[in-house]
Write a protein that holds these residues in place. Sequence first.
Motif, PDB file in Angstrom:
ATOM      1  N   THR A 263     -32.524  -7.007  29.910  1.00  7.08           N
ATOM      2  CA  THR A 263     -32.188  -5.591  29.744  1.00  7.08           C
ATOM      3  C   THR A 263     -30.977  -5.385  28.828  1.00  7.08           C
ATOM      4  OG1 THR A 263     -30.814  -5.662  31.738  1.00  7.08           O
ATOM      5  CG2 THR A 263     -33.121  -5.006  32.008  1.00  7.08           C
ATOM      6  N   GLY A 264     -30.455  -6.451  28.248  1.00  9.46           N
ATOM      7  CA  GLY A 264     -29.301  -6.355  27.370  1.00  9.46           C
ATOM      8  C   GLY A 264     -29.000  -7.697  26.731  1.00  9.46           C
ATOM      9  N   GLN A 265     -27.900  -7.760  25.969  1.00  6.87           N
ATOM     10  CA  GLN A 265     -27.545  -8.975  25.255  1.00  6.87           C
ATOM     11  C   GLN A 265     -26.849  -9.999  26.140  1.00  6.87           C
ATOM     12  OE1 GLN A 265     -28.490  -9.623  22.177  1.00  6.87           O
ATOM     13  NE2 GLN A 265     -29.436  -7.605  21.938  1.00  6.87           N
ATOM     14  N   GLY A 266     -26.177  -9.538  27.179  1.00  4.62           N
ATOM     15  CA  GLY A 266     -25.433 -10.451  28.030  1.00  4.62           C
ATOM     16  C   GLY A 266     -26.317 -11.291  28.924  1.00  4.62           C
ATOM     17  N   GLN A 267     -25.762 -12.425  29.395  1.00  4.68           N
ATOM     18  CA  GLN A 267     -26.520 -13.319  30.268  1.00  4.68           C
ATOM     19  C   GLN A 267     -26.831 -12.681  31.620  1.00  4.68           C
ATOM     20  OE1 GLN A 267     -27.889 -16.501  29.966  1.00  4.68           O
ATOM     21  NE2 GLN A 267     -27.593 -16.088  27.782  1.00  4.68           N
ATOM     22  N   ALA A 268     -26.011 -11.743  32.035  1.00  2.00           N
ATOM     23  CA  ALA A 268     -26.233 -11.093  33.331  1.00  2.00           C
ATOM     24  C   ALA A 268     -27.056  -9.818  33.219  1.00  2.00           C
ATOM     25  CB  ALA A 268     -24.888 -10.776  33.991  1.00  2.00           C
ATOM     26  N   ASP A 269     -27.500  -9.487  32.015  1.00  2.00           N
ATOM     27  CA  ASP A 269     -28.282  -8.269  31.814  1.00  2.00           C
ATOM     28  C   ASP A 269     -29.773  -8.602  31.924  1.00  2.00           C
ATOM     29  OD1 ASP A 269     -25.919  -6.925  31.348  1.00  2.00           O
ATOM     30  OD2 ASP A 269     -26.013  -7.232  29.177  1.00  2.00           O
ATOM     31  N   TYR A 270     -30.307  -8.534  33.120  1.00  2.00           N
ATOM     32  CA  TYR A 270     -31.718  -8.831  33.340  1.00  2.00           C
ATOM     33  C   TYR A 270     -32.155  -8.271  34.684  1.00  2.00           C
ATOM     34  CZ  TYR A 270     -30.095 -12.568  36.431  1.00  2.00           C
ATOM     35  OH  TYR A 270     -29.485 -13.279  37.430  1.00  2.00           O
ATOM     36  N   ARG A 271     -33.465  -8.221  34.886  1.00  2.00           N
ATOM     37  CA  ARG A 271     -34.066  -7.849  36.155  1.00  2.00           C
ATOM     38  C   ARG A 271     -35.128  -8.870  36.508  1.00  2.00           C
ATOM     39  NH1 ARG A 271     -36.870  -2.348  35.991  1.00  2.00           N
ATOM     40  NH2 ARG A 271     -37.465  -3.080  38.075  1.00  2.00           N
ATOM     41  N   ASP A 272     -35.177  -9.298  37.761  1.00  2.00           N
ATOM     42  CA  ASP A 272     -36.246 -10.161  38.243  1.00  2.00           C
ATOM     43  C   ASP A 272     -37.307  -9.282  38.895  1.00  2.00           C
ATOM     44  OD1 ASP A 272     -35.041 -12.439  37.344  1.00  2.00           O
ATOM     45  OD2 ASP A 272     -34.105 -12.948  39.258  1.00  2.00           O
ATOM     46  N   ILE A 273     -38.465  -9.163  38.246  1.00  2.00           N
ATOM     47  CA  ILE A 273     -39.551  -8.305  38.720  1.00  2.00           C
ATOM     48  C   ILE A 273     -40.591  -9.167  39.414  1.00  2.00           C
ATOM     49  CG2 ILE A 273     -41.321  -6.637  38.046  1.00  2.00           C
ATOM     50  CD1 ILE A 273     -39.632  -5.916  35.655  1.00  2.00           C
ATOM     51  N   ASP A 274     -40.995  -8.753  40.605  1.00  2.00           N
ATOM     52  CA  ASP A 274     -41.955  -9.510  41.388  1.00  2.00           C
ATOM     53  C   ASP A 274     -43.261  -9.679  40.615  1.00  2.00           C
ATOM     54  OD1 ASP A 274     -42.469 -10.620  44.232  1.00  2.00           O
ATOM     55  OD2 ASP A 274     -44.233  -9.374  43.821  1.00  2.00           O
ATOM     56  N   ALA A 275     -43.884 -10.845  40.764  1.00  2.00           N
ATOM     57  CA  ALA A 275     -45.099 -11.145  40.004  1.00  2.00           C
ATOM     58  C   ALA A 275     -46.246 -10.213  40.358  1.00  2.00           C
ATOM     59  CB  ALA A 275     -45.515 -12.594  40.244  1.00  2.00           C
ATOM     60  N   ALA A 276     -46.260  -9.648  41.579  1.00  2.00           N
ATOM     61  CA  ALA A 276     -47.338  -8.739  41.962  1.00  2.00           C
ATOM     62  C   ALA A 276     -47.321  -7.454  41.157  1.00  2.00           C
ATOM     63  CB  ALA A 276     -47.234  -8.418  43.450  1.00  2.00           C
ATOM     64  N   SER A 277     -46.205  -7.131  40.516  1.00  2.00           N
ATOM     65  CA  SER A 277     -46.085  -5.896  39.737  1.00  2.00           C
ATOM     66  C   SER A 277     -46.241  -6.126  38.241  1.00  2.00           C
ATOM     67  CB  SER A 277     -44.723  -5.233  40.004  1.00  2.00           C
ATOM     68  OG  SER A 277     -44.577  -4.919  41.369  1.00  2.00           O
TER      69      SER A 277
END
Length: 495
Positions: A199-213
């Motif tokens: 979700t961004g350039q930084g290493q902490a900019d992310y989301r873990d989305i469940d595989a069912a979705s």
Amino acid sequence: MILDANSNPVTSTNKLIHGSSQSRYRGPQFQLQNKSLDDLISERDRDVVVALSQRLFLNMGPFKSVVDQKASYSVGVAWLPTYKGEDREQGSEVESWLTNSFFKSLDLRGQSWDWWENLESVSYEIDVRGDHFTLLTTDETGNFPRIKNIPAHAVRTKDADKKYGEQCTVNRGPHKGRRIIYGIIYDDNDKPLAYRVSTGQGQADYRDIDAASIIHSFDPTLSDGRRGLPVASHALEDLKHILQSTEYERSRQLIMSSIGLFVENDTGGPELGDPRNDILGAPATADGLTTQEISPQVWYAQAGNGNKITQLRHEAGGDSFSSFHDRMIRSFVSGARWSYSLTWKPTGQGTAERGEILRARKAIISRQKRLTAWATRVITYAYSFANKQGALPDLENPFAWEFTRPPRLSVDDGRESKMMMEGFRLGKENMSDLLEAEGRTYDDHLNNRAMEAVKRKLKIAQIQDEFGVQIDERELVMFTPNDQAQAVEPNNQEE
């Protein structure tokens, strides 16, 4: 005695498979690397391949043509859902809701991205970027099912721990300690648990989305392939060389279109009394070479003693340029599992063309399998969401869906149609086979024929009541030229 790797006496240096021999006379020998694909292809290498594939797709006609044609022939104006369960009445209601409501507004980006645009987008993404990700979500109000497309480069490994010689593992969260490869989190059985979306350039900019979705669509090849590769990954170097040689040839053609003149005189330079020198200014001189531009297309330069003008002649190149491109493009198209004749220089020979069409048909069938899996996931999600809200009825089998297909690609529609009709008369083909080639289903055909007969009978009854005229049904439709209504002779016999 000298023994080989199997403890057998070495009698010859020749091996059964030449590729296993080490020789400095047969070109480069590759280092033995018997590892899984995710060990051999790093995430960085995959990013480079995908980026180059995107660039070549946007700049090369043959590459774009293959991707365009495969998507167009695979999708077409079709892919309408047909429910195959026993509860047809409820299924028809769901079909109508999907076609008339959901398909027009399923994408969060707006109505221009309808059902068919998304189907083609899946095909494009698989070929150009290697895989396609679709998020099953809702609109801003949370009351209607929607989808959102996630670009392939957004699914990547971030904020992960990696020890020397080991794969990356998740640092924190519900999947802590699990392996993460190419941005996908796996369990011990290699089943995807979640997708890490940047979700961004930084290493902490992310989301873990469940595989069912998430719907992950790609063309799997080897058993350990966790993500797809672009369709041109085998020929990226060839396509780069085509662009480079085209640039060189373009420069050569520009030079050939100019007119170069050598002015040869006693002084080896322009005439001192030439009035053009006064108009254009003093000529430039460097290392004894005097040149003067008369126009962008005409120039002259020192050529030695003499008193004449000689035109610079350009030698036309042979067919090496065209044959080089043909060879490189053929290598790309063959690896892309598509028809060479549909992309570049058709042969024009009937048998060869039919073989090329058959090759394209197989590629279309393979792509339609991927699209069917994607389409089924999307409509079952949309139905289940609307059903929980009470907007749609319960279905006995909510997964019993099929989709219409576009007409089958053919090199000679008339010839193939006659062959199939003859097979139908002999009992070799079924009506469903004939309709499938035209992109229709047998159930839809029967429904349309039945409704047509009903409307015809209702119209006859309406007109007869209005005008008091008897109308024979055969006067509205005739299946053969001789299918005319026969006059009924009056019965004048006395009893």
